[in-house]
Design a protein around this motif. Structure first.
Motif, mmCIF file in Angstrom:
data_model
loop_
_atom_site.group_PDB
_atom_site.id
_atom_site.type_symbol
_atom_site.label_atom_id
_atom_site.label_comp_id
_atom_site.label_asym_id
_atom_site.label_seq_id
_atom_site.Cartn_x
_atom_site.Cartn_y
_atom_site.Cartn_z
ATOM 1 N N GLY A 96 -5.815 -3.212 62.169
ATOM 2 C CA GLY A 96 -4.508 -3.050 61.512
ATOM 3 C C GLY A 96 -3.762 -1.830 62.018
ATOM 4 O O GLY A 96 -2.544 -1.881 62.248
ATOM 5 N N GLU A 97 -4.491 -0.740 62.209
ATOM 6 C CA GLU A 97 -3.875 0.485 62.723
ATOM 7 C C GLU A 97 -3.364 0.285 64.148
ATOM 8 O O GLU A 97 -2.262 0.709 64.495
ATOM 9 C CB GLU A 97 -4.883 1.634 62.688
ATOM 10 C CG GLU A 97 -5.288 2.048 61.286
ATOM 11 C CD GLU A 97 -6.526 2.931 61.257
ATOM 12 O OE1 GLU A 97 -7.077 3.275 62.338
ATOM 13 O OE2 GLU A 97 -6.966 3.268 60.148
ATOM 14 N N ALA A 98 -4.173 -0.353 64.978
ATOM 15 C CA ALA A 98 -3.768 -0.592 66.367
ATOM 16 C C ALA A 98 -2.572 -1.537 66.433
ATOM 17 O O ALA A 98 -1.679 -1.357 67.258
ATOM 18 C CB ALA A 98 -4.943 -1.157 67.169
ATOM 19 N N GLN A 99 -2.554 -2.529 65.540
ATOM 20 C CA GLN A 99 -1.420 -3.451 65.507
ATOM 21 C C GLN A 99 -0.149 -2.703 65.122
ATOM 22 O O GLN A 99 0.894 -2.880 65.753
ATOM 23 C CB GLN A 99 -1.673 -4.591 64.529
ATOM 24 C CG GLN A 99 -0.539 -5.600 64.478
ATOM 25 C CD GLN A 99 -0.743 -6.676 63.423
ATOM 26 O OE1 GLN A 99 -1.445 -6.461 62.444
ATOM 27 N NE2 GLN A 99 -0.129 -7.817 63.641
ATOM 28 N N GLU A 128 -20.168 -16.793 62.836
ATOM 29 C CA GLU A 128 -19.573 -17.566 63.923
ATOM 30 C C GLU A 128 -18.050 -17.643 63.850
ATOM 31 O O GLU A 128 -17.367 -17.500 64.858
ATOM 32 C CB GLU A 128 -20.183 -18.959 63.934
ATOM 33 C CG GLU A 128 -21.666 -18.922 64.259
ATOM 34 C CD GLU A 128 -22.357 -20.263 64.162
ATOM 35 O OE1 GLU A 128 -21.775 -21.214 63.586
ATOM 36 O OE2 GLU A 128 -23.489 -20.363 64.671
ATOM 37 N N THR A 129 -17.508 -17.871 62.679
ATOM 38 C CA THR A 129 -16.053 -18.002 62.536
ATOM 39 C C THR A 129 -15.369 -16.678 62.832
ATOM 40 O O THR A 129 -14.350 -16.632 63.525
ATOM 41 C CB THR A 129 -15.689 -18.480 61.121
ATOM 42 O OG1 THR A 129 -16.457 -19.635 60.806
ATOM 43 C CG2 THR A 129 -14.223 -18.838 61.015
ATOM 44 N N LEU A 130 -15.927 -15.598 62.305
ATOM 45 C CA LEU A 130 -15.349 -14.284 62.538
ATOM 46 C C LEU A 130 -15.421 -13.912 64.019
ATOM 47 O O LEU A 130 -14.455 -13.384 64.575
ATOM 48 C CB LEU A 130 -16.060 -13.231 61.685
ATOM 49 C CG LEU A 130 -15.463 -11.834 61.734
ATOM 50 C CD1 LEU A 130 -14.071 -11.818 61.116
ATOM 51 C CD2 LEU A 130 -16.366 -10.846 61.011
ATOM 52 N N ALA A 141 -4.051 -11.781 61.112
ATOM 53 C CA ALA A 141 -4.006 -12.162 59.697
ATOM 54 C C ALA A 141 -5.215 -13.033 59.362
ATOM 55 O O ALA A 141 -5.835 -12.882 58.300
ATOM 56 C CB ALA A 141 -2.703 -12.894 59.388
ATOM 57 N N ARG A 142 -5.556 -13.932 60.268
ATOM 58 C CA ARG A 142 -6.741 -14.777 60.072
ATOM 59 C C ARG A 142 -8.004 -13.923 60.052
ATOM 60 O O ARG A 142 -8.890 -14.117 59.214
ATOM 61 C CB ARG A 142 -6.819 -15.807 61.196
ATOM 62 C CG ARG A 142 -8.009 -16.722 61.088
ATOM 63 C CD ARG A 142 -7.997 -17.772 62.186
ATOM 64 N NE ARG A 142 -9.176 -18.601 62.060
ATOM 65 C CZ ARG A 142 -9.938 -18.957 63.076
ATOM 66 N NH1 ARG A 142 -9.642 -18.561 64.312
ATOM 67 N NH2 ARG A 142 -10.996 -19.714 62.886
ATOM 68 N N LEU A 143 -8.109 -12.979 60.968
ATOM 69 C CA LEU A 143 -9.270 -12.087 61.008
ATOM 70 C C LEU A 143 -9.404 -11.302 59.708
ATOM 71 O O LEU A 143 -10.510 -11.107 59.208
ATOM 72 C CB LEU A 143 -9.127 -11.095 62.166
ATOM 73 C CG LEU A 143 -9.885 -11.387 63.421
ATOM 74 C CD1 LEU A 143 -9.551 -10.352 64.492
ATOM 75 C CD2 LEU A 143 -11.357 -11.472 63.215
ATOM 76 N N ASP A 144 -8.298 -10.856 59.183
ATOM 77 C CA ASP A 144 -8.317 -10.105 57.934
ATOM 78 C C ASP A 144 -8.864 -10.962 56.795
ATOM 79 O O ASP A 144 -9.713 -10.519 56.029
ATOM 80 C CB ASP A 144 -6.908 -9.604 57.613
ATOM 81 C CG ASP A 144 -6.910 -8.535 56.554
ATOM 82 O OD1 ASP A 144 -7.752 -7.616 56.632
ATOM 83 O OD2 ASP A 144 -6.074 -8.617 55.639
#
Length: 127
Positions: free
Chosen positions: A52-55, A80-82, A106-109
């Motif tokens: 988030g910070e890098a984004q 696996e999904t992550l 957003a998906r990763l979060d």
């Protein structure tokens, strides 16, 4: 006749390879396995925050490096999904695709929290 919009869902279950996690505990033993998994979960949580910070800073190199490390840790724990989503973030950062990167982050979060809880729940009291 008017077409109805497609309703997209943001619900995606975290897929956990339970066998990989059990194997890790079998190889390391319960105490060492607990230490390794706990540290890995903490590192994943830190990396989620760093993404988030890098984004926000627009730092695609940091995004790529952080997501690559996140994928490796997630793979080790059977998340696996992550892991797949983290590799997708790497690809988007490398391509410089800001729109796709925002969607994948957003998906990763969303997946991050679910995956952390999935591993925590799977370990049980003895791993």
């Amino acid at each position: 006749m008017a077409e109805r919009p497609i309703a997209l869902t943001r619900e995606e279950p975290a897929r956990l390879n339970h066998e990989r996690l059990r194997r890790l505990f079998a190889e390391l033993g319960p105490e060492a396995g607990e230490v390794v998994v706990t540290r890995a979960l903490e590192e994943l949580a830190l990396r989620l925050a760093r993404l988030g910070e890098a984004q926000a800073a627009g730092d695609h190199d940091a995004l790529h490096k952080t997501a690559r490390g996140m994928a490796a840790i997630a793979d080790q724990l059977g998340m696996e999904t992550l892991a797949r989503a983290a590799r997708d973030a790497c690809a988007c950062a490398a391509a410089g695709d800001a729109v796709a990167l925002a969607a994948v982050l957003a998906r990763l979060d969303r997946l991050g929290e679910r995956s952390l809880f999935a591993v925590w729940d799977d370990r049980g009291p003895t791993g």
